[in-house]
Write a protein that holds these residues in place. Structure first.
Motif, PDB file in Angstrom:
ATOM      1  N   THR A  83      -8.018 -10.554 -11.148  1.00  0.00           N
ATOM      2  CA  THR A  83      -8.501 -11.103  -9.880  1.00  0.00           C
ATOM      3  C   THR A  83      -9.792 -10.382  -9.488  1.00  0.00           C
ATOM      4  OG1 THR A  83      -7.849 -11.639  -7.610  1.00  0.00           O
ATOM      5  CG2 THR A  83      -7.152  -9.508  -8.421  1.00  0.00           C
ATOM      6  N   THR A  84     -10.448 -10.917  -8.482  1.00  0.00           N
ATOM      7  CA  THR A  84     -11.658 -10.266  -7.956  1.00  0.00           C
ATOM      8  C   THR A  84     -11.478 -10.109  -6.452  1.00  0.00           C
ATOM      9  OG1 THR A  84     -13.033 -11.226  -9.674  1.00  0.00           O
ATOM     10  CG2 THR A  84     -14.175 -10.471  -7.719  1.00  0.00           C
ATOM     11  N   VAL A  85     -11.628  -8.888  -5.985  1.00  0.00           N
ATOM     12  CA  VAL A  85     -11.492  -8.621  -4.550  1.00  0.00           C
ATOM     13  C   VAL A  85     -12.794  -7.989  -4.062  1.00  0.00           C
ATOM     14  CG1 VAL A  85     -10.174  -7.424  -2.758  1.00  0.00           C
ATOM     15  CG2 VAL A  85      -9.003  -8.243  -4.814  1.00  0.00           C
ATOM     16  N   LEU A  86     -13.445  -8.640  -3.119  1.00  0.00           N
ATOM     17  CA  LEU A  86     -14.692  -8.132  -2.530  1.00  0.00           C
ATOM     18  C   LEU A  86     -15.715  -7.755  -3.614  1.00  0.00           C
ATOM     19  CD1 LEU A  86     -13.110  -5.983   0.332  1.00  0.00           C
ATOM     20  CD2 LEU A  86     -14.142  -8.258   0.509  1.00  0.00           C
ATOM     21  N   GLY A  87     -15.787  -8.619  -4.625  1.00  0.00           N
ATOM     22  CA  GLY A  87     -16.777  -8.423  -5.675  1.00  0.00           C
ATOM     23  C   GLY A  87     -16.344  -7.474  -6.775  1.00  0.00           C
ATOM     24  N   THR A  88     -15.182  -6.845  -6.632  1.00  0.00           N
ATOM     25  CA  THR A  88     -14.678  -5.939  -7.671  1.00  0.00           C
ATOM     26  C   THR A  88     -13.678  -6.701  -8.528  1.00  0.00           C
ATOM     27  OG1 THR A  88     -14.924  -4.000  -6.245  1.00  0.00           O
ATOM     28  CG2 THR A  88     -13.393  -3.797  -8.099  1.00  0.00           C
ATOM     29  N   SER A  89     -13.997  -6.851  -9.830  1.00  0.00           N
ATOM     30  CA  SER A  89     -13.036  -7.553 -10.688  1.00  0.00           C
ATOM     31  C   SER A  89     -12.033  -6.530 -11.202  1.00  0.00           C
ATOM     32  CB  SER A  89     -13.744  -8.260 -11.829  1.00  0.00           C
ATOM     33  OG  SER A  89     -14.402  -7.320 -12.605  1.00  0.00           O
ATOM     34  N   MET A  90     -10.766  -6.925 -11.227  1.00  0.00           N
ATOM     35  CA  MET A  90      -9.713  -5.990 -11.629  1.00  0.00           C
ATOM     36  C   MET A  90      -8.710  -6.707 -12.519  1.00  0.00           C
ATOM     37  SD  MET A  90      -8.346  -5.295  -7.727  1.00  0.00           S
ATOM     38  CE  MET A  90      -9.917  -5.181  -6.897  1.00  0.00           C
ATOM     39  N   PRO A  91      -8.120  -5.986 -13.492  1.00  0.00           N
ATOM     40  CA  PRO A  91      -7.218  -6.642 -14.438  1.00  0.00           C
ATOM     41  C   PRO A  91      -5.904  -7.090 -13.807  1.00  0.00           C
ATOM     42  CG  PRO A  91      -7.268  -4.274 -14.823  1.00  0.00           C
ATOM     43  CD  PRO A  91      -8.320  -4.558 -13.803  1.00  0.00           C
ATOM     44  N   ALA A  92      -5.566  -6.539 -12.657  1.00  0.00           N
ATOM     45  CA  ALA A  92      -4.359  -6.919 -11.914  1.00  0.00           C
ATOM     46  C   ALA A  92      -4.655  -6.641 -10.446  1.00  0.00           C
ATOM     47  CB  ALA A  92      -3.166  -6.093 -12.384  1.00  0.00           C
ATOM     48  N   PRO A  93      -3.937  -7.290  -9.536  1.00  0.00           N
ATOM     49  CA  PRO A  93      -4.248  -7.083  -8.109  1.00  0.00           C
ATOM     50  C   PRO A  93      -3.684  -5.765  -7.584  1.00  0.00           C
ATOM     51  CG  PRO A  93      -2.512  -8.730  -8.361  1.00  0.00           C
ATOM     52  CD  PRO A  93      -2.897  -8.317  -9.742  1.00  0.00           C
ATOM     53  N   VAL A  94      -4.066  -4.691  -8.235  1.00  0.00           N
ATOM     54  CA  VAL A  94      -3.512  -3.364  -7.929  1.00  0.00           C
ATOM     55  C   VAL A  94      -4.641  -2.339  -7.947  1.00  0.00           C
ATOM     56  CG1 VAL A  94      -1.932  -1.556  -8.737  1.00  0.00           C
ATOM     57  CG2 VAL A  94      -1.280  -3.963  -8.982  1.00  0.00           C
ATOM     58  N   LEU A  95      -4.681  -1.507  -6.901  1.00  0.00           N
ATOM     59  CA  LEU A  95      -5.646  -0.399  -6.849  1.00  0.00           C
ATOM     60  C   LEU A  95      -4.866   0.895  -6.622  1.00  0.00           C
ATOM     61  CD1 LEU A  95      -6.818  -2.909  -4.809  1.00  0.00           C
ATOM     62  CD2 LEU A  95      -8.849  -1.493  -5.007  1.00  0.00           C
ATOM     63  N   LEU A  96      -5.449   2.000  -7.067  1.00  0.00           N
ATOM     64  CA  LEU A  96      -4.841   3.300  -6.770  1.00  0.00           C
ATOM     65  C   LEU A  96      -5.281   3.699  -5.363  1.00  0.00           C
ATOM     66  CD1 LEU A  96      -5.249   5.209 -10.158  1.00  0.00           C
ATOM     67  CD2 LEU A  96      -3.522   3.535  -9.438  1.00  0.00           C
ATOM     68  N   ALA A  97      -4.305   3.922  -4.495  1.00  0.00           N
ATOM     69  CA  ALA A  97      -4.584   4.205  -3.083  1.00  0.00           C
ATOM     70  C   ALA A  97      -5.316   5.536  -2.933  1.00  0.00           C
ATOM     71  CB  ALA A  97      -3.266   4.255  -2.305  1.00  0.00           C
TER      72      ALA A  97
END
Ligand code: FNR
Length: 390
Positions: A83-97
């Motif tokens: 997915t892409t969130v705010l212009g950042t493409s990521m392999p899954a909808p998960v970020l390290l907090a």
């Protein structure tokens, strides 16, 4: 497209050579595994919540009340979690907090996290309370797979020169999105830490970013290396004790060109104010139950907030995620992506960079398989209808 579920085969194949994973693949048991090896002070700091722990428990109970209703014969063989969130493409909808003071759990701290994040392509959010400087973490996040994706979390200093300086350093070091944490302008009554009289910051841990900052150093008579106590005494009023108001947000907009996300939103009206203030996103979060004890579970307020502002800005979620099915539930209730806190920190405690990698790969494999086995190929196919409250 990354097949995260493939980690399952990798683990079983290693079993043929009598190898088992370095620690549990069950995200809900990581805390117990970490407790056995960590020092009581750092363990309490990571695991603990505010007050009597009511919100810490409520976050988990909300996930437990909510159940997935699997669908069959949907051909969910091939899945795409990207997915892409705010212009950042990521392999899954998960970020390290954003998690501060990571060196209390492992000497490599945020550097190990940044390396593991780069290996997996998972975005990390660097905390202002990092044990390493912005520049060192950015360098560690440039892995063998190429540059990682990094966002910067701001604890808003009570000194505009320091704020401007930190923001310009973050931008220069390749951090693309600013995450402004609103819920921790002072520390809550954290009973686990109080009972052990344990606070990393007054030991000078988690102060690397201001201590390496020219604007912060300019306000000191002697450098933090020469006089750490004086530097800590200046750190305290610069970073804690003063709340701000909505009308200050344009200041950040003036000094940050990229997207801005407000972290710590729990009320629909605050979410609407974020839209009115021209913010790009929010994180529906109660800081993992570490701030207002007795506050609502973050998952319980997600649906109403997503319904109110989901079309106007990016809605992210955190607080209480431990497994792949937890992520499915948060996405189904309207989150575009989730942040995960303690699970990767326990991974860090248990095995440094390798530990973060194993904890995050396990979570993503669980997410991938749970998504598919419940009949979905992408997170966009999830909706509140996927779930039932019990
Ligand atoms: C945090 N969190 C946090 N948040 C933030 O904006 N800046 C920070 O420096 C920290 N530091 C921090 C330290 C530790 C030890 C923990 C556990 C958490 C909160 C974090 O970003 C996130 O909101 C929660 O961790 C999410 O809940 P779970 O996933 O831990 O249940």
């Amino acid at each position: 497209m990354t097949s995260f579920g493939g980690y399952q085969n990798e683990i079983y194949l290693q079993g043929l050579g009598d190898q088992v994973p370095m620690f549990t693949t069950d995200g809900s048991r990581l805390e117990e595994a970490a407790r056995a090896t960590m020092e009581p002070g750092p363990f309490g700091y990571v695991a603990g919540g505010a007050g009597a722990g009511a919100t810490l428990r409520a976050n988990r109970e909300a996930f437990d009340r909510c159940r997935i209703v699997p669908r069959m014969l949907t051909d969910a063989t091939k899945r795409d979690l990207s997915t892409t969130v705010l212009g950042t493409s990521m392999p899954a909808p998960v970020l390290l907090a954003p998690v501060g003071v990571q060196s209390i759990v492992h000497p490599d701290g945020e550097l190990a996290t940044a390396r593991a994040a780069a290996e997996l392509g998972v975005p990390m959010v660097l905390s202002t309370a990092s044990s390493y400087s912005i520049e060192d973490v950015a360098a560690a996040n440039k892995g063998s797979n190429g540059d990682g994706q990094r966002w910067y979390q701001l604890y808003w200093p009570n000194d505009d020169d320091v704020t401007i300086s930190i923001l310009s350093r973050a931008k220069a070091a390749g951090f693309t999105t600013l995450v402004l944490t609103l819920d921790t302008w002072t520390l809550a009554w954290r009973t686990v830490d109080l009972d052990q009289a344990y606070l990393p910051f007054i030991r000078g841990i988690g102060t690397a970013i201001p201590f390496s900052d020219p604007a912060f150093r300019a306000g000191l008579d002697k450098s933090p290396e020469e006089d750490p106590t004086a530097a800590i005494l200046r750190w305290i009023p610069t970073f804690t004790g003063t709340d701000k108001r909505w009308d200050r947000l344009p200041f950040l907009r003036e000094h940050w060109e990229g997207p801005i996300v407000l972290k710590g939103i729990q009320h629909v009206d605050d979410a609407r104010r974020a839209v009115d203030a021209g913010m790009d996103g929010i994180v529906v979060s109660n800081h993992g139950g570490r701030q207002v004890d007795g506050a609502v579970a973050s998952l319980d307020v997600l649906p109403e907030i997503a319904a109110a502002v989901g079309d106007d800005l990016a809605v992210l979620f955190d607080s209480g995620i431990r497994t792949g099915s937890d992520i499915v539930k948060a996405l189904a209730l309207g989150a575009q992506a989730v942040l995960v806190g303690r699970p990767f920190v326990y991974g860090l405690a248990l095995g440094g960079q390798d530990g973060v990698r194993h904890a995050v790969r396990s979570l993503l494999a669980d997410l991938d398989l749970t998504l598919g086995l419940s009949g979905h190929r992408t997170s966009a196919e999830l909706s509140p209808d996927t779930l039932r409250q019990s």
